[in-house]
Design a protein around this motif. Structure first.
Motif, PDB file in Angstrom:
ATOM      1  N   LEU A  91     -77.796  22.119  73.416  1.00 57.08           N
ATOM      2  CA  LEU A  91     -77.327  20.815  74.232  1.00 57.08           C
ATOM      3  C   LEU A  91     -77.191  21.213  75.569  1.00 57.08           C
ATOM      4  CD1 LEU A  91     -74.710  19.369  71.889  1.00 57.08           C
ATOM      5  CD2 LEU A  91     -76.899  18.894  71.900  1.00 57.08           C
ATOM      6  N   VAL A  92     -77.807  20.242  76.344  1.00 56.79           N
ATOM      7  CA  VAL A  92     -77.793  20.615  78.011  1.00 56.79           C
ATOM      8  C   VAL A  92     -77.414  19.334  78.523  1.00 56.79           C
ATOM      9  CG1 VAL A  92     -78.679  21.053  80.053  1.00 56.79           C
ATOM     10  CG2 VAL A  92     -79.613  22.427  78.004  1.00 56.79           C
ATOM     11  N   GLU A  93     -76.203  19.341  79.205  1.00 61.90           N
ATOM     12  CA  GLU A  93     -75.656  17.961  79.911  1.00 61.90           C
ATOM     13  C   GLU A  93     -76.193  18.157  81.339  1.00 61.90           C
ATOM     14  OE1 GLU A  93     -72.099  19.137  77.280  1.00 61.90           O
ATOM     15  OE2 GLU A  93     -73.269  20.118  78.476  1.00 61.90           O
ATOM     16  N   SER A  94     -76.218  16.682  81.927  1.00 66.62           N
ATOM     17  CA  SER A  94     -76.624  16.730  83.009  1.00 66.62           C
ATOM     18  C   SER A  94     -76.072  15.136  83.681  1.00 66.62           C
ATOM     19  CB  SER A  94     -77.961  16.933  83.707  1.00 66.62           C
ATOM     20  OG  SER A  94     -78.930  15.923  82.879  1.00 66.62           O
ATOM     21  N   SER A 136     -74.476   8.235  85.369  1.00 66.82           N
ATOM     22  CA  SER A 136     -74.901   8.216  84.273  1.00 66.82           C
ATOM     23  C   SER A 136     -74.999   9.723  83.664  1.00 66.82           C
ATOM     24  CB  SER A 136     -76.296   7.659  83.871  1.00 66.82           C
ATOM     25  OG  SER A 136     -76.918   7.753  82.735  1.00 66.82           O
ATOM     26  N   LEU A 137     -74.506   9.992  82.537  1.00 65.23           N
ATOM     27  CA  LEU A 137     -74.886  11.540  82.006  1.00 65.23           C
ATOM     28  C   LEU A 137     -75.922  11.446  81.070  1.00 65.23           C
ATOM     29  CD1 LEU A 137     -71.187  12.414  81.343  1.00 65.23           C
ATOM     30  CD2 LEU A 137     -72.316  12.358  83.419  1.00 65.23           C
ATOM     31  N   SER A 138     -76.555  12.683  81.024  1.00 64.82           N
ATOM     32  CA  SER A 138     -77.511  12.801  79.736  1.00 64.82           C
ATOM     33  C   SER A 138     -77.406  14.186  79.051  1.00 64.82           C
ATOM     34  CB  SER A 138     -79.003  13.062  80.586  1.00 64.82           C
ATOM     35  OG  SER A 138     -79.365  12.105  81.463  1.00 64.82           O
ATOM     36  N   CYS A 139     -77.638  13.999  77.709  1.00 63.50           N
ATOM     37  CA  CYS A 139     -77.567  15.059  76.856  1.00 63.50           C
ATOM     38  C   CYS A 139     -78.735  15.256  76.192  1.00 63.50           C
ATOM     39  CB  CYS A 139     -76.386  14.941  75.928  1.00 63.50           C
ATOM     40  SG  CYS A 139     -76.181  16.085  74.655  1.00 63.50           S
ATOM     41  N   GLY A 140     -79.492  16.543  76.637  1.00 64.85           N
ATOM     42  CA  GLY A 140     -80.733  16.904  75.756  1.00 64.85           C
ATOM     43  C   GLY A 140     -80.544  17.672  74.916  1.00 64.85           C
ATOM     44  N   ASP A 198     -74.517  18.378  57.552  1.00 66.84           N
ATOM     45  CA  ASP A 198     -73.505  19.190  56.678  1.00 66.84           C
ATOM     46  C   ASP A 198     -71.947  19.279  56.973  1.00 66.84           C
ATOM     47  OD1 ASP A 198     -73.892  22.503  57.788  1.00 66.84           O
ATOM     48  OD2 ASP A 198     -73.999  20.635  58.921  1.00 66.84           O
ATOM     49  N   ARG A 199     -71.670  18.634  58.106  1.00 67.42           N
ATOM     50  CA  ARG A 199     -70.610  18.340  58.548  1.00 67.42           C
ATOM     51  C   ARG A 199     -69.548  17.165  58.194  1.00 67.42           C
ATOM     52  NH1 ARG A 199     -68.278  22.933  61.317  1.00 67.42           N
ATOM     53  NH2 ARG A 199     -69.846  24.451  61.408  1.00 67.42           N
ATOM     54  N   ALA A 200     -68.339  17.108  58.012  1.00 71.96           N
ATOM     55  CA  ALA A 200     -67.613  15.900  57.760  1.00 71.96           C
ATOM     56  C   ALA A 200     -67.554  14.989  59.237  1.00 71.96           C
ATOM     57  CB  ALA A 200     -66.222  16.128  57.578  1.00 71.96           C
ATOM     58  N   THR A 201     -67.252  13.887  58.988  1.00 72.37           N
ATOM     59  CA  THR A 201     -67.249  12.911  60.126  1.00 72.37           C
ATOM     60  C   THR A 201     -66.007  13.506  61.218  1.00 72.37           C
ATOM     61  OG1 THR A 201     -67.414  10.947  58.765  1.00 72.37           O
ATOM     62  CG2 THR A 201     -66.520  10.643  60.834  1.00 72.37           C
ATOM     63  N   ASN A 202     -66.416  13.721  62.500  1.00 73.39           N
ATOM     64  CA  ASN A 202     -65.537  14.075  63.466  1.00 73.39           C
ATOM     65  C   ASN A 202     -65.511  15.509  63.535  1.00 73.39           C
ATOM     66  OD1 ASN A 202     -64.809  11.225  64.133  1.00 73.39           O
ATOM     67  ND2 ASN A 202     -63.040  11.488  62.716  1.00 73.39           N
ATOM     68  N   ASP A 203     -66.362  16.186  62.731  1.00 77.46           N
ATOM     69  CA  ASP A 203     -66.390  17.785  62.755  1.00 77.46           C
ATOM     70  C   ASP A 203     -67.604  18.097  63.612  1.00 77.46           C
ATOM     71  OD1 ASP A 203     -66.756  20.343  60.477  1.00 77.46           O
ATOM     72  OD2 ASP A 203     -66.343  20.370  62.558  1.00 77.46           O
ATOM     73  N   TYR A 204     -67.682  17.977  64.934  1.00 75.08           N
ATOM     74  CA  TYR A 204     -68.549  18.298  65.676  1.00 75.08           C
ATOM     75  C   TYR A 204     -69.158  19.881  65.858  1.00 75.08           C
ATOM     76  CZ  TYR A 204     -68.923  13.428  67.007  1.00 75.08           C
ATOM     77  OH  TYR A 204     -69.039  11.897  67.011  1.00 75.08           O
ATOM     78  N   ASN A 205     -70.149  20.091  65.563  1.00 75.55           N
ATOM     79  CA  ASN A 205     -70.241  21.904  65.725  1.00 75.55           C
ATOM     80  C   ASN A 205     -71.050  22.518  66.620  1.00 75.55           C
ATOM     81  OD1 ASN A 205     -72.274  20.375  64.044  1.00 75.55           O
ATOM     82  ND2 ASN A 205     -72.698  21.958  62.654  1.00 75.55           N
ATOM     83  N   TYR A 206     -71.809  21.581  67.441  1.00 76.27           N
ATOM     84  CA  TYR A 206     -72.611  22.160  68.428  1.00 76.27           C
ATOM     85  C   TYR A 206     -72.123  21.544  69.750  1.00 76.27           C
ATOM     86  CZ  TYR A 206     -75.528  24.317  65.014  1.00 76.27           C
ATOM     87  OH  TYR A 206     -75.987  25.122  63.821  1.00 76.27           O
ATOM     88  N   TRP A 207     -71.849  22.324  70.769  1.00 78.84           N
ATOM     89  CA  TRP A 207     -71.456  21.794  72.214  1.00 78.84           C
ATOM     90  C   TRP A 207     -72.372  22.175  73.151  1.00 78.84           C
ATOM     91  CZ3 TRP A 207     -66.949  18.695  72.243  1.00 78.84           C
ATOM     92  CH2 TRP A 207     -66.341  18.771  71.106  1.00 78.84           C
ATOM     93  N   GLY A 208     -72.182  21.340  74.511  1.00 78.90           N
ATOM     94  CA  GLY A 208     -72.942  21.460  75.370  1.00 78.90           C
ATOM     95  C   GLY A 208     -71.843  22.262  76.532  1.00 78.90           C
ATOM     96  N   GLN A 209     -72.303  22.791  77.559  1.00 78.75           N
ATOM     97  CA  GLN A 209     -71.721  23.534  78.511  1.00 78.75           C
ATOM     98  C   GLN A 209     -70.647  22.641  79.490  1.00 78.75           C
ATOM     99  OE1 GLN A 209     -74.698  22.390  79.096  1.00 78.75           O
ATOM    100  NE2 GLN A 209     -74.789  21.890  81.263  1.00 78.75           N
TER     101      GLN A 209
END
Length: 121
Positions: A4-7, A19-23, A102-113
């Motif tokens: 993930l890349v935010e800008s 406005s933020l973007s998340c690619g 494969d994750r439960a609700t609210n279990d976010y497993n990948y994050w941007g910087q």
């Protein structure tokens, strides 16, 4: 793996919009939902808004309802967070995160910087 890349962060004045973007890249077919979170200095990270990868459902934290809009571009793997009527208390580092199927609700497993949003009064 999902990358993930935010800008789009920056310094604005109260009342302005941003406005933020998340690619997303990698195994985007595994994505169930995307969320935006923020963490202000000295505070815990908090959920801001979320959207299912289909774009059908959206969720907002109460303090941003009516001001922020999360959306997904269905032509590319990008999620946006349009922030209107910004307030100084919106100042924080903003992160987008992905929850895979494969994750439960609210279990976010990948994050941007993260991307910094600063709102001056």
């Amino acid at each position: 793996q999902v990358q993930l890349v935010e800008s789009g962060g920056g310094l604005v004045q109260a009342g302005d919009s941003l406005s933020l973007s998340c690619g997303a890249s990698g195994r985007t077919s595994h994505i169930a939902a995307v969320g935006w979170f923020r963490q202000a200095a000295g505070k815990e990270r908090e959920f801001v808004a979320g959207i299912t990868w289909t774009g059908m459902d959206t969720y907002y934290e109460d303090s941003v309802k009516g001001r922020f809009t999360i959306s997904k571009d269905n032509t590319k793997p990008t999620v946006y967070l349009l922030m209107n009527s910004l307030k100084p208390e919106d100042t924080a580092e903003y992160y987008c995160a992905v929850r895979t199927f494969d994750r439960a609700t609210n279990d976010y497993n990948y994050w941007g910087q993260g991307t910094q949003v600063t709102v001056s009064s």
